[in-house]
Write an enzyme that holds these catalytic residues in place. Structure first.
Site, PDB file in Angstrom:
ATOM      1  N   ARG A  14       0.103  -1.553   0.045  1.00 26.67           N
ATOM      2  CA  ARG A  14       0.155  -0.039  -0.296  1.00 26.67           C
ATOM      3  C   ARG A  14       1.191   1.122   0.147  1.00 26.67           C
ATOM      4  O   ARG A  14       1.788   1.321   0.120  1.00 26.67           O
ATOM      5  CB  ARG A  14      -0.515   0.309   1.378  1.00 26.67           C
ATOM      6  CG  ARG A  14      -0.055  -0.095   2.535  1.00 26.67           C
ATOM      7  CD  ARG A  14      -1.357  -0.441   3.662  1.00 26.67           C
ATOM      8  NE  ARG A  14      -0.496  -0.506   4.680  1.00 26.67           N
ATOM      9  CZ  ARG A  14      -0.297  -0.348   5.784  1.00 26.67           C
ATOM     10  NH1 ARG A  14      -0.279   0.823   6.175  1.00 26.67           N
ATOM     11  NH2 ARG A  14       0.566  -1.079   6.756  1.00 26.67           N
ATOM     12  N   GLY A  15      -0.269   2.573  -0.156  1.00 30.21           N
ATOM     13  CA  GLY A  15       0.925   3.422   0.108  1.00 30.21           C
ATOM     14  C   GLY A  15       2.472   4.161  -0.788  1.00 30.21           C
ATOM     15  O   GLY A  15       1.728   4.177  -2.391  1.00 30.21           O
ATOM     16  N   ARG A  36       3.437  -7.367   6.016  1.00 29.68           N
ATOM     17  CA  ARG A  36       3.533  -8.031   6.985  1.00 29.68           C
ATOM     18  C   ARG A  36       1.629  -9.228   6.720  1.00 29.68           C
ATOM     19  O   ARG A  36       1.257 -10.235   6.391  1.00 29.68           O
ATOM     20  CB  ARG A  36       3.252  -7.870   8.259  1.00 29.68           C
ATOM     21  CG  ARG A  36       4.336  -7.553   8.832  1.00 29.68           C
ATOM     22  CD  ARG A  36       4.427  -6.380   9.905  1.00 29.68           C
ATOM     23  NE  ARG A  36       3.947  -5.006   9.710  1.00 29.68           N
ATOM     24  CZ  ARG A  36       3.402  -4.709  10.557  1.00 29.68           C
ATOM     25  NH1 ARG A  36       4.044  -4.545  11.814  1.00 29.68           N
ATOM     26  NH2 ARG A  36       3.008  -3.188  10.382  1.00 29.68           N
ATOM     27  N   GLY A  79       8.023   0.899   6.973  1.00 30.07           N
ATOM     28  CA  GLY A  79       8.160   1.620   7.906  1.00 30.07           C
ATOM     29  C   GLY A  79       6.953   2.230   8.677  1.00 30.07           C
ATOM     30  O   GLY A  79       5.812   2.091   8.354  1.00 30.07           O
ATOM     31  N   TYR A 142      11.465   8.131  15.127  1.00 30.62           N
ATOM     32  CA  TYR A 142      11.341   8.070  13.583  1.00 30.62           C
ATOM     33  C   TYR A 142      11.987   9.014  13.283  1.00 30.62           C
ATOM     34  O   TYR A 142      13.331   8.266  12.206  1.00 30.62           O
ATOM     35  CB  TYR A 142       9.909   8.949  13.112  1.00 30.62           C
ATOM     36  CG  TYR A 142       9.630   9.021  11.275  1.00 30.62           C
ATOM     37  CD1 TYR A 142       9.288   7.273  10.966  1.00 30.62           C
ATOM     38  CD2 TYR A 142       9.780   9.885  11.056  1.00 30.62           C
ATOM     39  CE1 TYR A 142       8.214   7.668   9.727  1.00 30.62           C
ATOM     40  CE2 TYR A 142       9.156   9.948   9.437  1.00 30.62           C
ATOM     41  CZ  TYR A 142       9.008   8.754   8.733  1.00 30.62           C
ATOM     42  OH  TYR A 142       8.887   8.848   7.204  1.00 30.62           O
TER      43      TYR A 142
HETATM   44  P1  NDP Z   1       1.914   3.302   5.281  1.00 35.82           P
HETATM   45  O1  NDP Z   1       1.662   3.071   6.405  1.00 35.82           O
HETATM   46  O2  NDP Z   1       1.107   3.530   3.851  1.00 35.82           O
HETATM   47  O3  NDP Z   1       2.574   2.059   4.594  1.00 35.82           O
HETATM   48  C1  NDP Z   1       3.836   1.181   5.560  1.00 35.82           C
HETATM   49  C2  NDP Z   1       4.448  -0.240   4.300  1.00 35.82           C
HETATM   50  O4  NDP Z   1       4.873  -0.664   5.219  1.00 35.82           O
HETATM   51  C3  NDP Z   1       3.447  -1.259   4.529  1.00 35.82           C
HETATM   52  O5  NDP Z   1       3.441  -2.448   2.851  1.00 35.82           O
HETATM   53  C4  NDP Z   1       3.800  -2.049   6.145  1.00 35.82           C
HETATM   54  O6  NDP Z   1       2.936  -3.412   5.491  1.00 35.82           O
HETATM   55  C5  NDP Z   1       5.054  -2.620   5.809  1.00 35.82           C
HETATM   56  N1  NDP Z   1       5.233  -2.837   7.241  1.00 35.82           N
HETATM   57  C6  NDP Z   1       5.142  -1.896   8.029  1.00 35.82           C
HETATM   58  N2  NDP Z   1       6.035  -2.713   9.219  1.00 35.82           N
HETATM   59  C7  NDP Z   1       6.370  -3.950   9.003  1.00 35.82           C
HETATM   60  C8  NDP Z   1       7.176  -4.957   8.870  1.00 35.82           C
HETATM   61  N3  NDP Z   1       7.080  -5.278  10.125  1.00 35.82           N
HETATM   62  N4  NDP Z   1       7.233  -5.736   7.777  1.00 35.82           N
HETATM   63  C9  NDP Z   1       6.837  -5.545   6.629  1.00 35.82           C
HETATM   64  N5  NDP Z   1       6.782  -4.350   6.482  1.00 35.82           N
HETATM   65  C10 NDP Z   1       6.135  -3.562   6.977  1.00 35.82           C
HETATM   66  O7  NDP Z   1       2.813   3.973   4.808  1.00 35.82           O
HETATM   67  P2  NDP Z   1       4.062   5.393   3.671  1.00 35.82           P
HETATM   68  O8  NDP Z   1       3.232   4.716   2.438  1.00 35.82           O
HETATM   69  O9  NDP Z   1       3.060   6.628   3.822  1.00 35.82           O
HETATM   70  O10 NDP Z   1       5.450   5.181   3.936  1.00 35.82           O
HETATM   71  C11 NDP Z   1       6.539   4.481   3.111  1.00 35.82           C
HETATM   72  C12 NDP Z   1       7.309   4.866   3.549  1.00 35.82           C
HETATM   73  O11 NDP Z   1       7.714   5.893   3.014  1.00 35.82           O
HETATM   74  C13 NDP Z   1       7.769   4.415   5.057  1.00 35.82           C
HETATM   75  O12 NDP Z   1       9.336   3.852   4.811  1.00 35.82           O
HETATM   76  C14 NDP Z   1       8.179   5.825   5.185  1.00 35.82           C
HETATM   77  O13 NDP Z   1       8.480   7.112   6.309  1.00 35.82           O
HETATM   78  C15 NDP Z   1       8.236   6.546   4.302  1.00 35.82           C
HETATM   79  N6  NDP Z   1       8.301   8.638   4.286  1.00 35.82           N
HETATM   80  C16 NDP Z   1       6.421   8.361   3.857  1.00 35.82           C
HETATM   81  C17 NDP Z   1       5.534   9.391   4.233  1.00 35.82           C
HETATM   82  C18 NDP Z   1       4.705   9.900   3.935  1.00 35.82           C
HETATM   83  O14 NDP Z   1       3.818  11.362   3.633  1.00 35.82           O
HETATM   84  N7  NDP Z   1       3.456   9.357   4.133  1.00 35.82           N
HETATM   85  C19 NDP Z   1       6.675  10.519   3.812  1.00 35.82           C
HETATM   86  C20 NDP Z   1       8.613  10.753   3.836  1.00 35.82           C
HETATM   87  C21 NDP Z   1       8.884   9.195   4.146  1.00 35.82           C
HETATM   88  P3  NDP Z   1       2.124  -4.175   6.700  1.00 35.82           P
HETATM   89  O15 NDP Z   1       2.033  -3.404   7.887  1.00 35.82           O
HETATM   90  O16 NDP Z   1       1.043  -4.775   5.946  1.00 35.82           O
HETATM   91  O17 NDP Z   1       3.520  -4.811   6.741  1.00 35.82           O
END
Ligand code: NDP
Length: 236
Positions: A14-15, A36, A79, A142
Site C-alpha cells: 500500500r501507500g 506483513r 516503515g 522516526y
Molecule cells: P504506509 O503506512 O501506507 O505503508 C507502510 C508499509 O510498510 C506497509 O506496506 C506495511 O505493510 C509495511 N510495514 C510496516 N511494518 C512492517 C514490518 N514489520 N514488516 C514488513 N512490512 C512492514 O506508509 P507510506 O506509504 O506512507 O510510507 C512508506 C515509506 O515512506 C515509509 O518508510 C515512510 O516512513 C516513508 N515516508 C512517508 C511519507 C508520507 O508522507 N507518507 C513521507 C516521507 C517518508 P504491513 O503493515 O502489511 O506489514
C-alpha cells in the site's frame, strides 16, 4: 526497454511502496512485494514477511529467488511511526520504530547483497524522510531511524561501491496518501504553507525518482540523499 530486473520492494502492499512497485512493473521489471499482510499490486509476486524478523526476511528472499531469480534491486520502504513528544516517548515506541525502519533495512540489505556481489551489480534504495535530516517535533524515534538510513547507505557505498553496487537514500517530504488526506483541512494548509512548492507530493513523484536512481543511468550516484520534498528540507 532495458533488461527486465528482479526488484524487491518491502512494504509494497500500500501507500508509497505500492506506487513504487507499480512504477517498476510498468517498466517491465519482475517485481516482488513484501509486507506483513501479504497483499501486492497485480502483476507483482506477493510475499508475506516481517522486516523485524531475520528468518522471515531470509524466507522471503529464498521464495523470490526460486520464483523470479536473484534480487537485483532492493527498495527498503517498509516503515512505521509512533509519534510522541520526547518526554512521553516509551522505550518500546523508540525501539520498535528503529527496529522496523532502520533494522528492517539492515536485515533486508544484509540478506540481499550476497547475490549482488556475485553478480557484480546491484541497486539499493532506502526510503528515508525529510524528517530524518530536518528533524520534526514528536518524531525523535522516526527521525533517528530515517537519519540512520543515511549512514547505512554511505557505509554500503564504501563497502560495496567497487562491486558495481550503489546505495542511495530517497527522502520524501509530505506525500499525498490516505494519512495526509485524513488531516484536518487547516493543518494541511499550514503544512503546505511551509513547503516552497506549496503542495504535497503525489506518490508517483516519489516512485519515479526511485525507479530512476535504480536505473543504469544513475550508475555513478551512490551514497546520495535525494530529496523529493518540494524544497522543504533544503540543505541535506
Ligand atoms: P504506509 O503506512 O501506507 O505503508 C507502510 C508499509 O510498510 C506497509 O506496506 C506495511 O505493510 C509495511 N510495514 C510496516 N511494518 C512492517 C514490518 N514489520 N514488516 C514488513 N512490512 C512492514 O506508509 P507510506 O506509504 O506512507 O510510507 C512508506 C515509506 O515512506 C515509509 O518508510 C515512510 O516512513 C516513508 N515516508 C512517508 C511519507 C508520507 O508522507 N507518507 C513521507 C516521507 C517518508 P504491513 O503493515 O502489511 O506489514
Amino acid at each position: 526497454m532495458p533488461d527486465s530486473r528482479v526488484v524487491l520492494i518491502t512494504g509494497g502492499n500500500r501507500g508509497i511502496g505500492r506506487k513504487i512497485a507499480e512504477e517498476f512493473l510498468a517498466n517491465g521489471d519482475r517485481v516482488a512485494v513484501t509486507s506483513r499482510n501479504g497483499d501486492a499490486p497485480e502483476g507483482a509476486l506477493a510475499v508475506s514477511a516481517d522486516v523485524t524478523d531475520s528468518d522471515s526476511v531470509d524466507a522471503a528472499f529464498t521464495e523470490i529467488e526460486e520464483k523470479l531469480g536473484p534480487v537485483e534491486v532492493i527498495v527498503a520502504n517498509a516503515g512505521i511511526t509512533r509519534d510522541n513528544l520526547l518526554m512521553r516517548m516509551s522505550e518500546d515506541d523508540f525501539s520498535d520504530v528503529i527496529d522496523t525502519n532502520l533494522g528492517g533495512a539492515f536485515r533486508t540489505v544484509r540478506r540481499g547483497i550476497t547475490s549482488m556481489i556475485r553478480a557484480k551489480k546491484g541497486r539499493i534504495v532506502l526510503i528515508s524522510s525529510v524528517s530524518g535530516l530536518y528533524g520534526v517535533p514528536g518524531q525523535a524515534n522516526y527521525s533517528s531511524s530515517k537519519a540512520g538510513l543515511v549512514g547505512l547507505a554511505r557505509s554500503i557505498t564504501r563497502e560495496l561501491g567497487s562491486r558495481g553496487i550503489t546505495a542511495n537514500v530517497v527522502a520524501p517530504g509530505y506525500v499525498r496518501t490516505e494519512m495526509t488526506d485524513a488531516l484536518p483541512e487547516k493543518q494541511q494548509q499550514d503544512y503546505q504553507a511551509a513547503i516552497p512548492a506549496k503542495r504535497f507530493a503525489e506518490p508517483e513523484e516519489v516512485a519515479r525518482v526511485v525507479r530512476w536512481i535504480a536505473s543504469d543511468e544513475a550508475a555513478y550516484i551512490s551514497g546520495a540523499v535525494i530529496p523529493v520534498d518540494g524544497g522543504l528540507g533544503m540543505g541535506h
